[in-house]
Structures are given as C-alpha cells and as structure tokens.
Design a protein around this motif. Structure first.
Motif, PDB file in Angstrom:
ATOM      1  N   GLY A 166       4.588  -7.102  -6.715  1.00 27.55           N
ATOM      2  CA  GLY A 166       5.682  -8.056  -6.803  1.00 27.55           C
ATOM      3  C   GLY A 166       5.865  -8.951  -5.586  1.00 27.55           C
ATOM      4  O   GLY A 166       6.939  -9.513  -5.388  1.00 27.55           O
ATOM      5  N   GLY A 189      12.942  -2.965   1.025  1.00 23.70           N
ATOM      6  CA  GLY A 189      12.351  -2.820  -0.307  1.00 23.70           C
ATOM      7  C   GLY A 189      10.994  -3.502  -0.402  1.00 23.70           C
ATOM      8  O   GLY A 189      10.037  -2.954  -0.949  1.00 23.70           O
ATOM      9  N   GLN A 190      10.899  -4.705   0.186  1.00 29.61           N
ATOM     10  CA  GLN A 190       9.608  -5.425   0.179  1.00 29.61           C
ATOM     11  C   GLN A 190       8.565  -4.654   0.976  1.00 29.61           C
ATOM     12  O   GLN A 190       7.407  -4.554   0.578  1.00 29.61           O
ATOM     13  CB  GLN A 190       9.781  -6.814   0.792  1.00 29.61           C
ATOM     14  CG  GLN A 190      10.467  -7.815  -0.130  1.00 29.61           C
ATOM     15  CD  GLN A 190      10.710  -9.132   0.590  1.00 29.61           C
ATOM     16  OE1 GLN A 190      11.120  -9.148   1.756  1.00 29.61           O
ATOM     17  NE2 GLN A 190      10.463 -10.220  -0.104  1.00 29.61           N
ATOM     18  N   ARG A 218       7.188  -1.885  -0.966  1.00 33.11           N
ATOM     19  CA  ARG A 218       6.213  -2.415  -1.926  1.00 33.11           C
ATOM     20  C   ARG A 218       4.867  -2.656  -1.243  1.00 33.11           C
ATOM     21  O   ARG A 218       3.804  -2.413  -1.811  1.00 33.11           O
ATOM     22  CB  ARG A 218       6.706  -3.735  -2.538  1.00 33.11           C
ATOM     23  CG  ARG A 218       7.832  -3.543  -3.517  1.00 33.11           C
ATOM     24  CD  ARG A 218       8.428  -4.882  -3.936  1.00 33.11           C
ATOM     25  NE  ARG A 218       9.591  -4.661  -4.761  1.00 33.11           N
ATOM     26  CZ  ARG A 218       9.532  -4.445  -6.076  1.00 33.11           C
ATOM     27  NH1 ARG A 218       8.379  -4.480  -6.710  1.00 33.11           N
ATOM     28  NH2 ARG A 218      10.632  -4.206  -6.757  1.00 33.11           N
ATOM     29  N   SER A 252      20.464  -0.095  -5.106  1.00 35.66           N
ATOM     30  CA  SER A 252      20.019  -1.095  -6.089  1.00 35.66           C
ATOM     31  C   SER A 252      18.508  -1.321  -6.016  1.00 35.66           C
ATOM     32  O   SER A 252      17.868  -1.625  -7.021  1.00 35.66           O
ATOM     33  CB  SER A 252      20.744  -2.408  -5.846  1.00 35.66           C
ATOM     34  OG  SER A 252      20.484  -2.862  -4.537  1.00 35.66           O
ATOM     35  N   ILE A 253      17.948  -1.167  -4.832  1.00 36.47           N
ATOM     36  CA  ILE A 253      16.509  -1.386  -4.638  1.00 36.47           C
ATOM     37  C   ILE A 253      15.720  -0.120  -5.025  1.00 36.47           C
ATOM     38  O   ILE A 253      14.570  -0.197  -5.465  1.00 36.47           O
ATOM     39  CB  ILE A 253      16.220  -1.738  -3.155  1.00 36.47           C
ATOM     40  CG1 ILE A 253      17.106  -2.888  -2.679  1.00 36.47           C
ATOM     41  CG2 ILE A 253      14.752  -2.060  -2.923  1.00 36.47           C
ATOM     42  CD1 ILE A 253      16.860  -4.201  -3.347  1.00 36.47           C
ATOM     43  N   GLN A 275      14.284  -0.192  -8.488  1.00 36.85           N
ATOM     44  CA  GLN A 275      13.163  -1.130  -8.645  1.00 36.85           C
ATOM     45  C   GLN A 275      11.850  -0.527  -8.132  1.00 36.85           C
ATOM     46  O   GLN A 275      10.812  -0.649  -8.767  1.00 36.85           O
ATOM     47  CB  GLN A 275      13.423  -2.410  -7.854  1.00 36.85           C
ATOM     48  CG  GLN A 275      14.582  -3.228  -8.387  1.00 36.85           C
ATOM     49  CD  GLN A 275      14.897  -4.400  -7.463  1.00 36.85           C
ATOM     50  OE1 GLN A 275      14.121  -4.715  -6.560  1.00 36.85           O
ATOM     51  NE2 GLN A 275      16.023  -5.033  -7.686  1.00 36.85           N
ATOM     52  N   VAL A 276      11.943   0.123  -6.975  1.00 37.21           N
ATOM     53  CA  VAL A 276      10.722   0.706  -6.390  1.00 37.21           C
ATOM     54  C   VAL A 276      10.236   1.882  -7.250  1.00 37.21           C
ATOM     55  O   VAL A 276       9.038   2.036  -7.504  1.00 37.21           O
ATOM     56  CB  VAL A 276      10.958   1.112  -4.916  1.00 37.21           C
ATOM     57  CG1 VAL A 276       9.777   1.885  -4.367  1.00 37.21           C
ATOM     58  CG2 VAL A 276      11.208  -0.132  -4.068  1.00 37.21           C
ATOM     59  N   ASN A 321      10.752   2.208 -10.454  1.00 35.95           N
ATOM     60  CA  ASN A 321      10.174   1.605 -11.665  1.00 35.95           C
ATOM     61  C   ASN A 321       8.739   1.171 -11.427  1.00 35.95           C
ATOM     62  O   ASN A 321       7.875   1.363 -12.282  1.00 35.95           O
ATOM     63  CB  ASN A 321      10.992   0.387 -12.092  1.00 35.95           C
ATOM     64  CG  ASN A 321      12.105   0.767 -13.040  1.00 35.95           C
ATOM     65  OD1 ASN A 321      11.909   1.590 -13.934  1.00 35.95           O
ATOM     66  ND2 ASN A 321      13.275   0.203 -12.849  1.00 35.95           N
ATOM     67  N   LEU A 322       8.506   0.582 -10.259  1.00 34.91           N
ATOM     68  CA  LEU A 322       7.149   0.156  -9.918  1.00 34.91           C
ATOM     69  C   LEU A 322       6.211   1.376  -9.883  1.00 34.91           C
ATOM     70  O   LEU A 322       5.127   1.353 -10.485  1.00 34.91           O
ATOM     71  CB  LEU A 322       7.153  -0.569  -8.559  1.00 34.91           C
ATOM     72  CG  LEU A 322       5.778  -0.880  -7.974  1.00 34.91           C
ATOM     73  CD1 LEU A 322       5.002  -1.844  -8.867  1.00 34.91           C
ATOM     74  CD2 LEU A 322       5.912  -1.468  -6.563  1.00 34.91           C
ATOM     75  N   ASP A 369       5.541   2.475 -13.431  1.00 33.02           N
ATOM     76  CA  ASP A 369       4.619   1.585 -14.153  1.00 33.02           C
ATOM     77  C   ASP A 369       3.184   1.825 -13.695  1.00 33.02           C
ATOM     78  O   ASP A 369       2.257   1.848 -14.503  1.00 33.02           O
ATOM     79  CB  ASP A 369       4.987   0.116 -13.903  1.00 33.02           C
ATOM     80  CG  ASP A 369       6.300  -0.259 -14.587  1.00 33.02           C
ATOM     81  OD1 ASP A 369       6.780   0.515 -15.433  1.00 33.02           O
ATOM     82  OD2 ASP A 369       6.856  -1.329 -14.240  1.00 33.02           O
ATOM     83  N   THR A 393      20.597   1.731 -14.384  1.00 31.11           N
ATOM     84  CA  THR A 393      19.785   1.250 -13.276  1.00 31.11           C
ATOM     85  C   THR A 393      18.614   2.168 -12.937  1.00 31.11           C
ATOM     86  O   THR A 393      17.770   1.812 -12.159  1.00 31.11           O
ATOM     87  CB  THR A 393      20.641   1.097 -12.003  1.00 31.11           C
ATOM     88  OG1 THR A 393      21.334   2.314 -11.790  1.00 31.11           O
ATOM     89  CG2 THR A 393      21.596  -0.049 -12.119  1.00 31.11           C
TER      90      THR A 393
END
Ligand SMILES: Nc1ncnc2c1ncn2[C@@H]1O[C@H](COP(=O)(O)OP(=O)(O)O)[C@@H](O)[C@H]1O
Ligand SMILES: [Mg+2]
Length: 292
Positions: free
Chosen positions: A156, A172-173, A176, A202-203, A206-207, A209-210, A213, A286
């Motif tokens: 991402g 968060g970045q 990643r 909140s982050i 997302q991490v 989920n990555l 996946d 979330t």
C-alpha cells in the motif's frame, strides 16, 4: 528423514505442520556472584510445545515477561534453547549448520513491534527493502528495483516513496515497509512479535488486514505474539496461552475464547474489554476475522 514423516508426506501432506516445537526450555542468568558466576537464573521458557500448519496463524498470548518473545526468537534460531527440539519445514533447526540456518532466513523471518527500530534510519526505504534480496537472492539491480517497487505497492505504498528515509513516514506506514522487507524473500513463516502494539487502534486493523490478505494469497504461516486478546480472537486460528514461561492452555481460537478450561485464561478473558457486548458491536466493524 524419519519413517513417520515419510508416511505423512503422502496424502496428508497439506495438514502436516510446517513448525513443530517440542519441550522447549530456556533460562537466562539473572544475577552473578562476586566471581562472575551465575547466582540466579530466570526460567524464561519451560516445556513449551506446539505445532503450526501451513497457511495458519498460531497466537502466543500472555502478559509481559511470559516468555513469548523468547519462544519466537528460538523458532528462528535467534536464541538457542537449553533443551527441546524445533522442526521447521521438516528439518531440525538446532542440528543445522550455520550455512543451512542462513538459507532458512529466506523461508522464515520476523516482524517486530517497533518499526522505528527495525528499519535502519540512515537507509532509504528502497535500500532497506532490497537488503534481503541482496543477501538471499541472485537478482541483479534491475530485478531488485522491480521487486522492491512491486513489494511496496503490495503493502500500500507508492513507488516514489522508495527514495525516502524512515523518519518521513508514520508508524503504520513504517510497519507496512517492514512487512514489505519481510516479504522480499517470499517467506513461508513469519514470526510477528506484537506487530501492531505500537500503532494507533485505527491503524492496527489495517495492518492486520494486510497480514491476513497476504496469508490468503501466499499461504504464509504466522506465529502471532500478542498480549491483546481482542486482536488474537480476530486474527488467529489457534491460541497458546503462556504464563511465567509455561503453557497454561492451547487450542483452537474458538475453544479458548468460548470454553476456556483454565482459571488463568478465564481471568485474562474477563479483563478483555471487547467481551463487553455493547462494545463488541462497535469493535467488530474495524477488526478482521481469520480466514479458514
Ligand atoms: N536476553 C535476555 N537476557 C536475560 N533475560 C532475558 C532475556 N530475554 C528475556 N529475558 C527474560 O525472560 C523472561 C521472558 O521474557 P520475554 O520472552 O521477553 O517475555 P514476553 O515477550 O512474554 O514479554 C523475562 O523475565 C525476561 O526478563
Ligand atoms: Mg515480548
């Protein structure tokens, strides 16, 4: 290879574990006497055993100091157990030569809690992600450049972020980017040691989920070390609960959460905020659910 494994490698191969940990023990010197000899030892890990199948996630949960990170490090031969055995991809990692262990680095790697510390602040992001490719593959410069761009895109980030330094990114970045670096050699196992504990709630989703996946896409297996039961419930297929170096109980995630056998597990669960049904409704939007 022993006969038992040869039999297993037939029809049931998909179900045979990629990681088998048996009877791990590890102590550290806590205090030395005036002669510099060990006077007191910490028994960090006591008789820990578990297995992990391909494409699955085993969480190791417990309070700080339970021995979780020490187990994770031993699985990757970053720490050597005093006793016990570890079979990874069918081979005993403790009996391997240093050269064989280096090859293992390609197939099994780690993601840490703090991405600020796991990336070299003086290296460009592109260099950090390319480093494992230099060490473990024969890709030339052009091949590495293409692979790094592809990896960053997959987690991402934008291609043009290759020429930036870690301080130019958010937590968060950076996590990643650490994941992109871990993926570089196409590992089959990743030990994730509190991978989202340093990130905003909140982050975190997302991490995770990555990571999930990536697991579905590539059949990666995770050892997921965490003290956060809410995350474990959503993310792991199996759970091992540790306390003071020992396993309290182990089982499928559903059983551990819905029908815990041990008092300690019940206490841990009762301290979990998400168990409150009114909050569960808002949290479940979330967070991720394990793919089985
Ligand atoms: N390298 C080390 N030297 C000395 N003691 C250690 C070392 N690593 C871990 N320990 C001790 O082992 C115990 C378990 O630590 P750790 O595996 O980090 O637990 P957790 O990850 O569950 O918080 C703790 O008491 C810790 O202080
Ligand atoms: Mg730890």
């Amino acid at each position: 290879m022993c006969p038992r494994r040869r039999v297993e490698s037939g029809r049931n191969r998909a179900m045979s574990p990629i990681l088998e940990v048996d009877g791990l023990m590890k102590s550290f010197v806590k205090k030395r006497n005036v002669f510099g000899l060990p006077a007191e030892r910490t028994h960090a890990v006591k008789d820990v055993s578990f297995t992990l199948e391909k494409g699955r996630t085993r969480a190791i949960v417990g309070e700080s100091g339970a021995g979780k990170s020490t187990v994770g490090r031993m699985v990757l031969r970053l720490a050597v157990p005093d006793e016990g055995s570890i079979r990874l991809f069918g081979d005993s990692i403790l009996e391997m030569s240093a050269a064989q262990a280096r090859k293992l680095r390609r197939r099994a790697t780690m993601i840490f809690q703090d991405p600020f510390n796991s990336l070299d602040p003086r290296m460009l992001i592109g260099e950090s992600v390319a480093e494992p490719l230099v060490l473990h593959t024969s890709l030339d410069r052009g091949g590495r450049e293409r692979k790094v761009a592809e990896l960053l895109e997959r987690v991402g980030l934008r291609k043009d972020q290759i020429e930036k330094y870690p301080h130019e990114f958010s937590g968060g970045q950076l996590q990643r980017i650490a994941i992109a670096r871990a993926l570089a050699t196409e590992p089959e196992l990743i030990v994730c040691d509190e991978p989202v504990a340093a990130l905003d709630v909140s982050i975190q989703a997302q991490v995770l989920n990555l990571l999930q996946d990536l697991q579905s896409e590539r059949q990666i297996s995770y050892v997921f070390i965490s003290h956060d039961l809410a995350l474990v419930k959503m993310f792991a297929h199996d759970v091992t609960v540790m306390r003071r170096g020992e396993i309290v109980e182990s089982g499928p995630t559903e059983q551990i959460f819905d029908d815990p056998r041990e008092t300690y597990t019940k206490e841990l669960l009762s301290a979990m905020p998400v168990m409150n049904p009114r909050r569960r409704a808002s949290r479940s939007k979330t967070v991720v659910t394990p793919s089985s």
